[in-house]
Design a protein around this motif. Structure first.
Motif, PDB file in Angstrom:
ATOM      1  N   HIS A 255     -20.666   8.676  10.266  1.00 16.06           N
ATOM      2  CA  HIS A 255     -20.262   9.737   9.348  1.00 16.06           C
ATOM      3  C   HIS A 255     -20.790   9.409   7.958  1.00 16.06           C
ATOM      4  O   HIS A 255     -20.927   8.235   7.589  1.00 16.06           O
ATOM      5  CB  HIS A 255     -18.732   9.855   9.324  1.00 16.06           C
ATOM      6  N   GLU A 256     -21.081  10.428   7.169  1.00 11.71           N
ATOM      7  CA  GLU A 256     -21.654  10.192   5.845  1.00 11.71           C
ATOM      8  C   GLU A 256     -20.627   9.666   4.843  1.00 11.71           C
ATOM      9  O   GLU A 256     -21.007   9.094   3.809  1.00 11.71           O
ATOM     10  CB  GLU A 256     -22.265  11.488   5.305  1.00 11.71           C
ATOM     11  N   PHE A 257     -19.348   9.840   5.106  1.00 10.43           N
ATOM     12  CA  PHE A 257     -18.324   9.405   4.157  1.00 10.43           C
ATOM     13  C   PHE A 257     -17.369   8.377   4.764  1.00 10.43           C
ATOM     14  O   PHE A 257     -17.005   7.396   4.119  1.00 10.43           O
ATOM     15  CB  PHE A 257     -17.530  10.620   3.667  1.00 10.43           C
ATOM     16  N   CYS A 267     -13.073   4.401   3.516  1.00 14.86           N
ATOM     17  CA  CYS A 267     -13.922   5.217   2.653  1.00 14.86           C
ATOM     18  C   CYS A 267     -13.892   4.649   1.238  1.00 14.86           C
ATOM     19  O   CYS A 267     -13.022   3.836   0.898  1.00 14.86           O
ATOM     20  CB  CYS A 267     -13.478   6.679   2.649  1.00 14.86           C
ATOM     21  N   MET A 269     -13.953   5.833  -2.922  1.00 17.41           N
ATOM     22  CA  MET A 269     -13.766   6.953  -3.848  1.00 17.41           C
ATOM     23  C   MET A 269     -14.341   6.594  -5.213  1.00 17.41           C
ATOM     24  O   MET A 269     -13.895   5.634  -5.848  1.00 17.41           O
ATOM     25  CB  MET A 269     -12.284   7.289  -3.985  1.00 17.41           C
TER      26      MET A 269
END
Length: 373
Positions: A255-257, A267, A269
């Protein structure tokens, strides 16, 4: 022709234990058994594999082999179920796999081979599961002849070459005496029967290969490399035996994130200097939508927060993972003159107080390290 090393034949190390040897033998025997593998050298490889297993599975024979190799004076071609006598041969392997007797009935039901299919999933498809349809090439019993290979209206008869046994004993005279090898009958391919006229649809094979659509249920929480079994969707069995199974192996795309570790999701932020300095309440994407996360004032870059039960449901139903959020402070690359002026003013007002307050302990540790303390 010199014999290969028995350990190399089975693909095991010389310190392999009994279970490793047995596991390797069972895998190779399935692969090269002449009833399954129709390559020209399959039977020769099968005999070599069985010869290696007969020696390495017996503690005394293995000890002698480790000492003398293939020149062990206690091993002869005529005894003990080695390559020469073959000691039950094909019956032994089917006795191990299918519970038969000392010899196998060539017309006995046999289970079909298993199939494997690799399916590519997106990150979220693996997390939430889905119902889908796949199309795979597989063999099916010929509809014209019902799977027996005979032209409709004609009959099957006992093989004239092997007398219905499906196997033949081939005798050879060697310097060590007469050797009897048991081989699959090449006329009936081990079935014990032959047809008067071949089915025109399948050319006497009894099976045809075609694409078949199969409905698949993918449970939520599957991970890369895992597999599920779809019972009864493998190759058809022989002589009325049950079909094999279909194993679907999953290839999960990144997944890209989000990143995944087990049932937990990770993830990063990106936050501004102002947000981490003054504190803020931000929205964080999760697999199930956005949630609010409070960032305390003075948060440092690299700080991690945990969102409980925002990860992936365990594929076995054992709870749900968490989502881990790592703060990454983004340094602006382009500033206006006014922004630069305000930052310089901020630095002048702050002096060394903020650095000393927030990082004093760190610098103290560095100083002590330089002093060798």
């Amino acid at each position: 022709m010199s014999k290969r090393d028995y350990y190399d034949v089975l693909g095991v190390s010389k310190d392999a234990d009994e279970q490793e040897i047995k596991k390797a033998y069972r895998k190779l025997a399935r692969q090269y058994h002449p009833d399954v593998n129709k390559e020209d050298d399959a039977e020769e490889k099968f005999i070599e594999i069985k010869d290696a297993y007969d020696t390495l599975s017996d503690p005394q024979k293995r000890s002698n082999y480790d000492r003398f190799g293939h020149e062990d004076p206690n091993q002869g071609f005529g005894g003990g179920g080695g390559a020469g006598g073959f000691g039950g041969g094909f019956g032994d392997i089917f006795d191990m796999f299918f519970g038969g007797g000392a010899s196998r009935d060539p017309n006995a039901p046999r289970q079909g081979a298993d199939l494997q299919y690799t399916m590519t999933l997106t990150f979220k498809e693996a997390a939430f599961g889905k119902d889908t349809e796949i199309e795979i090439p597989k063999e099916e019993n010929c509809e014209t002849c019902g799977g027996d290979g005979a032209k409709p209206g004609t009959e099957k008869r006992t093989c004239r070459q092997c007398g219905g046994q499906g196997q033949m004993n081939v005798e050879q005279n060697t310097p060590f005496g007469r050797v009897v090898n048991r081989r699959v009958c090449d006329r009936c391919s081990g079935s014990g029967v032959e047809v008067e006229e071949k089915c025109p649809t399948c050319n006497g094979n009894g099976r045809i290969r075609r694409n078949k659509k199969i409905n698949i249920h993918i449970p939520e929480g599957v991970d890369h490399g895992q597999q599920i079994r779809v019972s009864g969707q493998g190759e058809p069995g022989a002589n009325g035996g049950p079909p094999g199974d279909l194993f679907v192996v999953f290839n999960v795309q990144p997944h890209e994130f989000f990143e995944r570790d087990g049932d937990d999701v990770y993830c990063e932020m990106p936050l501004t200097f102002v947000q981490v300095t003054l504190g803020d309440e931000i929205e964080v994407p999760t697999l199930r939508g956005k949630v609010k996360l409070k960032i305390p004032a003075g948060t440092q870059s690299g700080t991690k927060f945990r969102l409980r039960n925002k990860g992936i449901n365990n594929v076995h139903g054992r709870g749900q993972g968490d989502q881990h959020v790592k703060v990454q402070v983004v340094t602006p690359k382009k500033l206006t003159d006014r922004q630069k002026e305000l930052l310089r003013e901020f630095a002048e007002i702050s002096g060394d107080e903020e650095t000393d307050e927030q990082h004093g302990n760190f610098f103290d540790r560095v100083k002590r390290a330089f002093r060798g303390e």
